[in-house]
Motif scaffolding. Sequence first.
Motif, mmCIF file in Angstrom:
data_model
loop_
_atom_site.group_PDB
_atom_site.id
_atom_site.type_symbol
_atom_site.label_atom_id
_atom_site.label_comp_id
_atom_site.label_asym_id
_atom_site.label_seq_id
_atom_site.Cartn_x
_atom_site.Cartn_y
_atom_site.Cartn_z
ATOM 1 N N PRO A 100 86.450 -43.944 67.577
ATOM 2 C CA PRO A 100 86.602 -44.239 66.145
ATOM 3 C C PRO A 100 86.064 -43.110 65.264
ATOM 4 O O PRO A 100 84.963 -42.593 65.485
ATOM 5 N N GLY A 101 86.871 -42.727 64.286
ATOM 6 C CA GLY A 101 86.473 -41.660 63.379
ATOM 7 C C GLY A 101 86.871 -40.280 63.850
ATOM 8 O O GLY A 101 86.838 -39.320 63.066
ATOM 9 N N GLU A 157 89.891 -39.810 65.701
ATOM 10 C CA GLU A 157 91.259 -39.953 66.219
ATOM 11 C C GLU A 157 92.062 -38.660 66.066
ATOM 12 O O GLU A 157 92.866 -38.319 66.934
ATOM 13 N N LEU A 158 91.839 -37.929 64.975
ATOM 14 C CA LEU A 158 92.583 -36.686 64.750
ATOM 15 C C LEU A 158 92.142 -35.573 65.696
ATOM 16 O O LEU A 158 92.862 -34.576 65.856
ATOM 17 N N GLN A 159 90.984 -35.729 66.286
ATOM 18 C CA GLN A 159 90.473 -34.706 67.217
ATOM 19 C C GLN A 159 90.697 -35.077 68.678
ATOM 20 O O GLN A 159 90.171 -34.408 69.565
ATOM 21 N N HIS A 160 91.467 -36.130 68.931
ATOM 22 C CA HIS A 160 91.672 -36.575 70.313
ATOM 23 C C HIS A 160 92.243 -35.471 71.197
ATOM 24 O O HIS A 160 91.850 -35.319 72.359
ATOM 25 N N LEU A 161 93.204 -34.716 70.664
ATOM 26 C CA LEU A 161 93.825 -33.667 71.476
ATOM 27 C C LEU A 161 92.815 -32.600 71.866
ATOM 28 O O LEU A 161 92.806 -32.125 73.007
ATOM 29 N N PRO A 173 87.730 -50.713 69.806
ATOM 30 C CA PRO A 173 87.268 -49.382 69.393
ATOM 31 C C PRO A 173 86.533 -48.674 70.524
ATOM 32 O O PRO A 173 85.315 -48.458 70.479
ATOM 33 N N HIS A 174 87.285 -48.319 71.541
ATOM 34 C CA HIS A 174 86.688 -47.705 72.728
ATOM 35 C C HIS A 174 87.780 -46.951 73.482
ATOM 36 O O HIS A 174 88.975 -47.099 73.187
ATOM 37 N N THR A 175 87.347 -46.139 74.465
ATOM 38 C CA THR A 175 88.303 -45.391 75.279
ATOM 39 C C THR A 175 88.650 -46.110 76.575
ATOM 40 O O THR A 175 89.571 -45.714 77.278
ATOM 41 N N PRO A 192 79.697 -45.105 65.213
ATOM 42 C CA PRO A 192 80.522 -45.632 66.315
ATOM 43 C C PRO A 192 80.971 -44.557 67.302
ATOM 44 O O PRO A 192 81.008 -44.794 68.508
ATOM 45 N N HIS A 193 81.334 -43.362 66.778
ATOM 46 C CA HIS A 193 81.821 -42.327 67.703
ATOM 47 C C HIS A 193 80.711 -41.864 68.648
ATOM 48 O O HIS A 193 80.980 -41.482 69.791
#
Length: 323
Positions: free
Chosen positions: A18-19, A21-25, A174-176, A269-270
């Motif tokens: 969470p927070g 998401e845009l950096q997932h890659l 909100p988890h992987t 959360p992250h």
Amino acid sequence: MLIFNHSSFMTFTLMGIPGLELQHLWLSLPFSSMFLAILIGNSVILFLVATEPTLHTPMYLLLSLLMAADLISTLFLMPKLLCLFWFNAGNIAASACFTQMFFIHGASVVKSALLVAMAFDRYVAVCEPLRYSTILSHSLVRRLGLAALAKGVILILPMPLLLQRLTFCHMVIPHTYCDHMAVVKMACDHTRPNRIYGLFVVLLVVGLDLLLIGFSYAFILQAVVHLNSRDATCKALNTCSAHLFVILVTYVPALFSSLAHRMGRNIPPHAHILLANLYLLLPSMLNPIIYGIKMKEIRDKVTKCLCRGNAVNCGSRQKKICE
């Protein structure tokens, strides 16, 4: 509000971190690197122990079981996590979610039990060296491995079973991965039994196992203090150093993650999610490195394998090891 109470037809959605998401890659780069390191490192140790008769000792047999548990937890965690990071594929059926939860948490319990068995192995090696092979026979190692497996199954199986009785109001986790407490928070039912049982497992596994490990090392320290030779003292401590490092990298992140879930309300959360992933991945990645550095037998076997594959470029020292 949508209410879901048929677990066989439910589908959860894993949000990721969470927070971030845009950096997932970008985050997938260190995570995939850790995944590759875990697969290579643990597979190498397992291959060496399986193929080298000189490594068929209790210590290395227990180590191979630890590496196998590391691989299982990683294989149930990383493929879905990387699909989430790369393709935003966060949907997961409830049955698959509960299965992932069982194997990830079950493998963690098994690893903790194996660390207790390895502490007992180190106690016998230092305090009863003349009776080592008599006490730690292969049959006892098999029983210790089966006991660790049974502990993991018995303690973790009630978690998904208790979750199946709940009604869920929220389906976006909100988890992987399907962490037990993260899924419990999605329910709109009375979840106190789930929370109490989850805390009971944490206290039983971490608390009791650390207590047993502490007792083992208290006896080891008592034996080391009474050694007259400095060389003997250093040798005794060196036999335990790898196991002590593994204990630190295993239990410290696990304790922080567990406490953060239950008490760290002011933690972002992250940070929760990153810590929960690191406590699973970091020990699995570092264990082969720690044992590869600290255990001379493993270093020699790795060098021997490298020499076989590249005999022309082996230096004179490596050639002696090859011979």
